[in-house]
Design a protein around this motif. Sequence first.
Motif: not given
Length: 148
Positions: A66-78, A91-102
């Motif tokens: 799960g940690t690696v998947i989150i890292g890969c999603l962050e790389i894809a967003g970047a 940017a929308l994908g990263l917003v969703a990711l940051m909502i989950g992280a929050t």
Amino acid sequence: MNTQQNPPATTIGTGRRQAPGRRVHWALWVAHVLLALVFLAVSYPKVTLDPVAIDGFAAMGFSAVGTVIIGCLEIAGAIGLLVLRLSGLAALGLVALMIGATVATVLTVSVAGALMPVVLGVVAALVAWGRWNRTVELTHWLRGLAGR
């Protein structure tokens, strides 16, 4: 005969007219690049299975996968932020990711620990809003492909 004059256009130091929205365009690009750099930096420990990152995510209930998947999603967003056509969607994908992280951070670590994902999410939301027209264009283009 119209005797009223239009107000002068804003100018840059050279006296040339500035296109409307030019400052916003450049501010968005600065946000794109800074967000991309931050997300690449924070993803590195996750995708390299750094023990500190793995332990931190394990405390929130995430496995190493799960940690690696989150890292890969962050790389894809970047990467997506740096491709203009994809920037709004990324940017929308990263917003969703940051909502989950929050949410995950508030529920398992602390409210204060959620400051970073909140700030990153707000900046990503501003980029998504500023690039909304790109997202709409992309969805129309994709629908056109699907209709063939």
